[in-house]
Design an enzyme around this catalytic site. Structure first.
Site, short mmCIF file in Angstrom:
data_model
loop_
_atom_site.label_atom_id
_atom_site.label_comp_id
_atom_site.label_asym_id
_atom_site.label_seq_id
_atom_site.Cartn_x
_atom_site.Cartn_y
_atom_site.Cartn_z
N HIS A 30 1.79 2.37 -2.24
CA HIS A 30 0.79 2.76 -1.24
C HIS A 30 0.38 1.57 -0.35
O HIS A 30 0.64 1.56 0.85
CB HIS A 30 -0.48 3.27 -1.92
CG HIS A 30 -0.28 4.39 -2.89
ND1 HIS A 30 0.09 5.67 -2.52
CD2 HIS A 30 -0.40 4.43 -4.25
CE1 HIS A 30 0.17 6.45 -3.60
NE2 HIS A 30 -0.12 5.71 -4.65
O1 RIB Z 1 -4.55 6.61 -3.63
C1 RIB Z 1 -3.89 5.38 -3.66
C2 RIB Z 1 -4.85 4.26 -3.40
O2 RIB Z 1 -5.86 4.25 -4.42
C3 RIB Z 1 -4.19 2.87 -3.47
O3 RIB Z 1 -4.86 1.99 -2.63
C4 RIB Z 1 -4.40 2.48 -4.91
O4 RIB Z 1 -4.41 1.06 -5.10
C5 RIB Z 1 -5.78 3.02 -5.16
O5 RIB Z 1 -6.71 2.08 -4.64
#
Ligand code: RIB
Ligand code: CA
Length: 313
Positions: free
Chosen positions: A243
């Site tokens: 992500h």
């Molecule tokens: O949904 C994914 C996000 O939530 C990413 O930034 C992960 O690190 C959590 O913070």
């Protein structure tokens, strides 16, 4: 061309860690003014510790790391140990940090940086709940107009939710903060699950990290090995979704991403859909566009950039 000034706001988290490593591996393009930590994946004490662990892993102990808000603006903190493990950085065995945490509060650092640097010269890169950014904007309304760009990981449209059926974790944890940021008027680029779920660490990609034969390569391989369980189980995906590194990759090679400039509003009223990013992807309303919402990624290009840069550390 001089390096772009950025502040990384983060809740490490294995994927945050890779995003920070990618930024610290790219000093020609990115000048990391500071890393500001927020409660999210794990409580603040751990995110502030993990951020320093990662900076030391990158061989950059001079990086300035600040602790910020330890809870959302109006709600109880929700954490994600079920995804990231008890420490938030489960997977590799990494030493406790030696480098100090800055005395200054993260929110004060964000305000001071935006006021002291030339207007439009600093970008904010939130990788977790938006509590620090929103608090800074509320405390110093003059700074939103001085932000060059906010490039954040959060939200979802076609992918809908990962922490609830309707919402992505970062926005769900502090929807009121997200609403402040999305309504701030600052130029906003969003990396939602629609994109990050296409950035999967397949076994081949994981092997390429390991093949670097460096402590960083090994640690990233072990982090993503640990971090993929949740998504494999839930989505049957073929590897961990990276992500947060999508934010850093966008700063380095924006052409890897495509999206639309649309209106995005945040659900804060309903408990059922709290934190949903209501993205007007099909432009069916007359609500003014306020965000470039990404929808696709050149995943192979992303991973070759990431692997090549990690090799530098
Ligand atoms: O949904 C994914 C996000 O939530 C990413 O930034 C992960 O690190 C959590 O913070
Ligand atoms: Ca994160």
């Amino acid at each position: 061309m001089s390096a772009r000034k950025i502040i990384i706001d983060t809740d490490p988290g294995q994927d945050d860690a890779v995003a920070i490593l990618l930024a610290l591996a790219s000093p020609e393009e990115l000048d990391v003014l500071g890393v500001t930590c927020v409660a999210g994946n794990v409580p603040l004490a751990l995110t502030a510790k993990n951020a320093r662990i990662v900076c030391e892993l990158a061989g950059k102990p001079e990086t300035r790391v600040f602790a910020g808000c330890d809870a959302p603006l109006k709600r109880k903190l929700i954490t994600a140990e079920h995804v990231h493990g008890k420490t938030g950085l489960d997977g590799p065995a990494l030493p406790d940090p030696v480098m100090p945490l800055e005395e200054q509060h993260a929110v004060d650092f964000i305000i001071e940086s935006l006021r002291n640097e030339p207007s439009g010269s600093v970008s904010l890169c939130p990788l977790g709940p938006l509590t620090n950014i929103a608090t800074a904007f509320e405390r110093a309304p003059d700074i939103a107009g001085r932000v060059q760009e906010i490039v954040l990981m959060g939200g979802a449209y076609f992918e809908v939710g990962n922490i609830t059926p309707a919402a992505e974790f970062n926005i769900h944890v502090d929807p009121e903060a997200a609403e402040i940021v999305f309504r701030s008027g600052a130029p906003l680029t969003v990396m939602p699950l629609d994109v990050t779920h296409k950035a999967l660490v397949t076994p081949e990609r994981n092997a390429a990290f390991r093949a670097l034969g460096t402590p960083v390569g090994r640690a990233v391989a072990e982090m993503t090995d640990f971090f993929e369980r949740f998504d494999k189980e839930k989505y049957g995906s073929e590897g961990a979704p990276l992500h947060d590194p999508c934010v850093t990759a966008y700063l380095l090679r924006p052409e890897l991403f495509t999206g639309r400039h649309i209106n995005v509003e945040i659900e804060t009223g309903s408990e059922l859909t709290r934190g949903m990013t209501v993205a007007d992807w099909w432009r069916v309303t007359d609500r003014a566009p306020n965000a470039t919402f990404m929808g696709d990624i050149d995943a192979d290009g992303f991973f070759s950039l990431l692997t090549e840069r990690l090799a530098r550390l």
